[in-house]
Scaffold this active site. Structure first.
Site, short mmCIF file in Angstrom:
data_model
loop_
_atom_site.label_atom_id
_atom_site.label_comp_id
_atom_site.label_asym_id
_atom_site.label_seq_id
_atom_site.Cartn_x
_atom_site.Cartn_y
_atom_site.Cartn_z
N ARG A 61 23.89 -59.01 -33.21
CA ARG A 61 23.85 -60.23 -32.57
C ARG A 61 22.38 -60.84 -32.74
O ARG A 61 22.07 -61.95 -32.26
CB ARG A 61 24.49 -59.87 -31.08
CG ARG A 61 25.79 -59.93 -31.07
CD ARG A 61 26.48 -59.28 -29.51
NE ARG A 61 26.64 -57.91 -29.84
CZ ARG A 61 26.39 -57.07 -28.95
NH1 ARG A 61 25.89 -57.52 -27.57
NH2 ARG A 61 26.52 -55.76 -28.85
N GLU A 98 22.94 -42.81 -26.59
CA GLU A 98 23.42 -41.94 -25.42
C GLU A 98 24.28 -40.81 -25.79
O GLU A 98 23.99 -39.59 -25.31
CB GLU A 98 24.07 -42.76 -24.66
CG GLU A 98 24.63 -42.51 -23.15
CD GLU A 98 25.48 -43.38 -22.58
OE1 GLU A 98 25.58 -44.64 -22.89
OE2 GLU A 98 25.61 -43.09 -21.46
O1 LIG Z 1 18.44 -51.26 -25.49
P1 LIG Z 1 19.72 -50.68 -26.19
O2 LIG Z 1 20.11 -49.64 -25.45
O3 LIG Z 1 19.58 -49.99 -27.43
O4 LIG Z 1 20.87 -51.62 -26.32
C1 LIG Z 1 20.64 -52.78 -26.98
C2 LIG Z 1 21.57 -52.88 -28.35
O5 LIG Z 1 22.91 -52.75 -28.08
C3 LIG Z 1 23.62 -53.98 -28.60
O6 LIG Z 1 23.78 -53.56 -29.95
P2 LIG Z 1 25.20 -52.85 -30.41
O7 LIG Z 1 24.72 -51.28 -30.70
O8 LIG Z 1 26.33 -52.91 -29.73
O9 LIG Z 1 25.54 -53.46 -31.78
P3 LIG Z 1 26.10 -54.82 -32.41
O10 LIG Z 1 24.94 -56.06 -32.00
O11 LIG Z 1 26.24 -54.69 -33.76
O12 LIG Z 1 27.45 -55.13 -31.66
C4 LIG Z 1 22.57 -55.21 -28.33
O13 LIG Z 1 22.93 -55.90 -29.34
C5 LIG Z 1 21.27 -54.21 -28.83
O14 LIG Z 1 21.26 -54.25 -30.34
N1 LIG Z 2 25.24 -53.91 -21.00
C1 LIG Z 2 25.18 -54.51 -22.06
N2 LIG Z 2 25.56 -55.71 -22.47
C2 LIG Z 2 25.68 -56.04 -23.72
N3 LIG Z 2 25.19 -55.32 -24.78
C3 LIG Z 2 24.68 -54.19 -24.64
N4 LIG Z 2 24.03 -53.30 -25.29
C4 LIG Z 2 23.73 -52.32 -24.66
N5 LIG Z 2 24.19 -52.21 -23.02
C5 LIG Z 2 24.59 -53.82 -23.20
#
Ligand SMILES: O=P(O)(O)OC[C@H]1O[C@H](OP(=O)(O)OP(=O)(O)O)[C@H](O)[C@@H]1O
Ligand SMILES: Nc1ncnc2[nH]cnc12
Length: 176
Positions: A61, A98
């Site tokens: 994203r 986590e």
């Molecule tokens: O601050 P953090 O605890 O590290 O979490 C934030 C990350 O989690 C989500 O990505 P996700 O791992 O869901 O990947 P995606 O964007 O490919 O769905 C979000 O887009 C960030 O990259």
């Molecule tokens: N609460 C949340 N909403 C969307 N993306 C996330 N990635 C980690 N935590 C999230």
């Protein structure tokens, strides 16, 4: 100041992907041209005078606004991806999540010592992903590293801003 347009259009999905998580679904901002313009304008104002040469978008994203803003700033885009997706030699960084470990990577020839880097992702939660991305980008010894998010979670006790190196300047557009 929090932006009402963005806050009003951001969808929250309770208990997804697991119980207790309020998932902030940035796709409801991306599908709305007014929101897209607003995000791009705000990011442009923050970074127009910083001499950014490359925006590093974090999978997946983080990719969306990285390219929009790069076109506006006259910068390039670099993809920071999950392992095994990039076709050429990469530099990697592993980090604790986590549950278990994860790794992100960038092409070895993607960043040089003359670059001023803006790292961008949609959301800051624990900060694990962005801290790993900062560590990864620093392996290339760029002149300066900035980090930006559309959404920063500030009310869930995650303390995502803690633990970044002090020289990384961090901004976010909306704090929830
Ligand atoms: O601050 P953090 O605890 O590290 O979490 C934030 C990350 O989690 C989500 O990505 P996700 O791992 O869901 O990947 P995606 O964007 O490919 O769905 C979000 O887009 C960030 O990259
Ligand atoms: N609460 C949340 N909403 C969307 N993306 C996330 N990635 C980690 N935590 C999230």
């Amino acid at each position: 100041m929090n932006n009402k347009l963005l806050l009003d259009n951001l969808r929250c999905i309770p208990d997804w992907p697991k119980k207790g998580v309020n998932f902030r679904d940035v796709t409801t901002l991306f599908k709305n041209n007014d929101c897209l313009q607003e995000i791009c304008d705000e990011m442009y104002e923050l970074y127009k005078d910083k001499g950014i040469t490359k925006i590093v978008g974090i999978e997946s994203r983080g990719f969306v606004m990285s390219s929009a803003l790069a076109l506006r700033l006259g910068a390039g885009v670099v993809l920071c991806r999950k392992p095994g997706k990039l076709p050429c030699d990469t530099v990697q960084e592993s980090y604790a999540k986590e549950y278990g470990k994860d790794t992100i990577e960038i092409h070895k020839d993607a960043i040089g010592e003359d670059d001023v880097i803006l790292l961008h992702d949609d959301l800051l939660a624990t900060g694990g992903t962005m801290k790993a991305a900062c560590n990864l980008v620093k392996k290339f010894h760029p002149k300066k590293v900035y980090a930006n998010f559309i959404i920063e979670l500030v009310n869930e006790g995650l303390n995502g801003r803690e633990g970044f190196d002090e020289d990384i300047e961090i901004t976010s557009l909306i704090k929830i």
